[in-house]
Design an enzyme around this catalytic site. Structure first.
Site, PDB file in Angstrom:
ATOM      1  N   THR A  69       0.801  -1.231   0.000  1.00 27.78           N
ATOM      2  CA  THR A  69       0.000   0.000   0.000  1.00 27.78           C
ATOM      3  C   THR A  69       0.833   1.279   0.000  1.00 27.78           C
ATOM      4  OG1 THR A  69      -0.183  -0.035   2.409  1.00 27.78           O
ATOM      5  CG2 THR A  69      -1.975  -1.082   1.152  1.00 27.78           C
ATOM      6  N   TYR A  86      18.884  -2.320  12.403  1.00 23.44           N
ATOM      7  CA  TYR A  86      18.268  -2.296  11.062  1.00 23.44           C
ATOM      8  C   TYR A  86      19.211  -2.973  10.063  1.00 23.44           C
ATOM      9  CZ  TYR A  86      16.411  -0.812   6.602  1.00 23.44           C
ATOM     10  OH  TYR A  86      15.928  -0.831   5.311  1.00 23.44           O
ATOM     11  N   PHE A 103       9.681   5.853   4.484  1.00 30.60           N
ATOM     12  CA  PHE A 103      10.656   5.081   5.265  1.00 30.60           C
ATOM     13  C   PHE A 103      11.233   5.889   6.438  1.00 30.60           C
ATOM     14  CE2 PHE A 103      15.156   3.945   5.917  1.00 30.60           C
ATOM     15  CZ  PHE A 103      15.094   2.572   6.100  1.00 30.60           C
ATOM     16  N   ARG A 122      -1.462  -3.851   5.782  1.00 26.61           N
ATOM     17  CA  ARG A 122      -2.165  -3.772   7.067  1.00 26.61           C
ATOM     18  C   ARG A 122      -3.340  -2.811   7.018  1.00 26.61           C
ATOM     19  NH1 ARG A 122       2.558  -2.151  10.959  1.00 26.61           N
ATOM     20  NH2 ARG A 122       3.057  -1.018   9.063  1.00 26.61           N
ATOM     21  N   GLY A 132       5.032   3.185  -0.879  1.00 26.44           N
ATOM     22  CA  GLY A 132       6.449   3.126  -1.266  1.00 26.44           C
ATOM     23  C   GLY A 132       6.747   2.171  -2.413  1.00 26.44           C
ATOM     24  N   PRO A 161      17.859  -1.803  -2.482  1.00 23.41           N
ATOM     25  CA  PRO A 161      17.904  -0.371  -2.769  1.00 23.41           C
ATOM     26  C   PRO A 161      18.683   0.405  -1.713  1.00 23.41           C
ATOM     27  CG  PRO A 161      15.634  -1.191  -2.540  1.00 23.41           C
ATOM     28  CD  PRO A 161      16.559  -2.206  -1.949  1.00 23.41           C
ATOM     29  N   ASN A 175       8.362  -7.555   0.260  1.00 20.64           N
ATOM     30  CA  ASN A 175       8.729  -6.138   0.306  1.00 20.64           C
ATOM     31  C   ASN A 175       8.497  -5.510   1.684  1.00 20.64           C
ATOM     32  OD1 ASN A 175       8.936  -3.235  -0.786  1.00 20.64           O
ATOM     33  ND2 ASN A 175       6.810  -3.354  -0.082  1.00 20.64           N
TER      34      ASN A 175
HETATM   35  C1  8X3 Z   1      17.153   1.816   3.159  1.00 19.36           C
HETATM   36  C2  8X3 Z   1      18.499   2.371   2.884  1.00 19.36           C
HETATM   37  O1  8X3 Z   1      20.448   3.733   3.781  1.00 19.36           O
HETATM   38  O2  8X3 Z   1      18.275   4.275   4.637  1.00 19.36           O
HETATM   39  O3  8X3 Z   1      17.187   0.483   3.513  1.00 19.36           O
HETATM   40  O4  8X3 Z   1      19.374   2.240   5.312  1.00 19.36           O
HETATM   41  S1  8X3 Z   1      19.160   3.176   4.218  1.00 19.36           S
END
Ligand code: 8X3
Length: 250
Positions: A10, A151, A188, A33, A12, A181, A85
């Site tokens: 939904t 992360y 994000f 979601r 990005g 990417p 994704n």
């Molecule tokens: C996204 C790229 O550089 O913000 O996964 O981690 S970054």
């Protein structure tokens, strides 16, 4: 007509991929979601191709299994392509100041969620000896940057799991690859910074970041290769970005 299932459809990269695959005549199972956004998307894309939607959180393994098993009608019951994704970053803190809920969210969504969805989809691909899985990794799965700790760890796990899947599913003619990417202008950073839009906007200022459509086109390239070609691992960055830590801003 092939059928693709997309998680995180939904917004990005997931949303751009849904639109791009619809334009290229793929039937779609769109997962997310947000029931309302899924319904809107279904209405829009159904004008082009058959569309089904599934509303679940990838963290809920029972719901994932139940929802995917509810796909009994053709063409939705024959998933040819799985695009894992769904994923997010939560926080950008040094390891000694990390928030445990952020850590749980990243590991549960980016790693375990990807596994739960794959677990529900793989058996039928294996039975048919046909399938294609694309995991959306990240440059953060190739390099670790300051404060990216967990992360980056979750995306390194995606990198390793992609290779593991490719090895284990090789006897069943299932292609497995990753698209990784770099900086993509989506919500994000807004999620990472918990709604602090000012801080999030700054991430993408002073240069031209990748747009979701740029990544969707790379995914389209991967899924449209002939059957003997598997794009195993593809990293894509904007021109201004040389690595996870080197970015040329004006
Ligand atoms: C996204 C790229 O550089 O913000 O996964 O981690 S970054």
């Amino acid at each position: 007509m092939k059928t693709a299932l997309i998680t995180g459809a939904t917004s990005g990269i997931g949303l751009a991929t849904a639109q791009t695959l619809a334009d290229n005549n793929y039937a779609l199972v769109l997962c997310g979601r947000n029931e309302e956004k899924l319904a809107e998307l279904k209405e829009e894309l159904s004008e082009l191709v058959p569309v089904e939607t599934l509303c679940f959180d990838v963290r809920d393994k029972e719901k994932v299994e139940e929802q995917i098993n509810s796909l009994t009608e053709f063409p939705f019951n024959e998933i040819n392509i799985l695009i894992n994704n769904a994923g997010n970053a939560h926080g950008l803190d040094p390891i000694d100041k990390g928030n445990l809920e952020d850590w749980d969210a990243m590991m549960d969504i980016n790693v375990k969620g990807l596994l739960y969805v794959s677990h529900a989809i793989i058996p039928k691909m294996r039975e048919r000896k046909n399938g294609h899985i694309i995991n959306i990794g990240s440059t953060a799965g190739k390099e670790v940057y300051p404060n990216g700790n967990v992360y980056c760890g979750s995306k390194h796990a995606v990198d390793a799991i992609t290779t593991g899947m490719r090895l284990d599913l090789n006897p069943y003619n299932i292609r497995v690859g990753a698209v990784n990417p770099g900086l993509v202008q989506t919500n994000f950073s807004e999620v990472r910074f918990k709604g602090d839009t000012e801080r999030a906007d700054k991430v993408y200022q002073g240069y031209m970041a990748l747009q979701p459509q740029d990544v969707a086109e790379v995914i389209l390239f991967a899924v449209t290769r002939p059957p003997h070609v598997n794009i195993a691992d593809l990293t894509v960055m904007c021109t201004a970005q040389a690595s996870s830590v080197v970015l040329k801003k004006d």
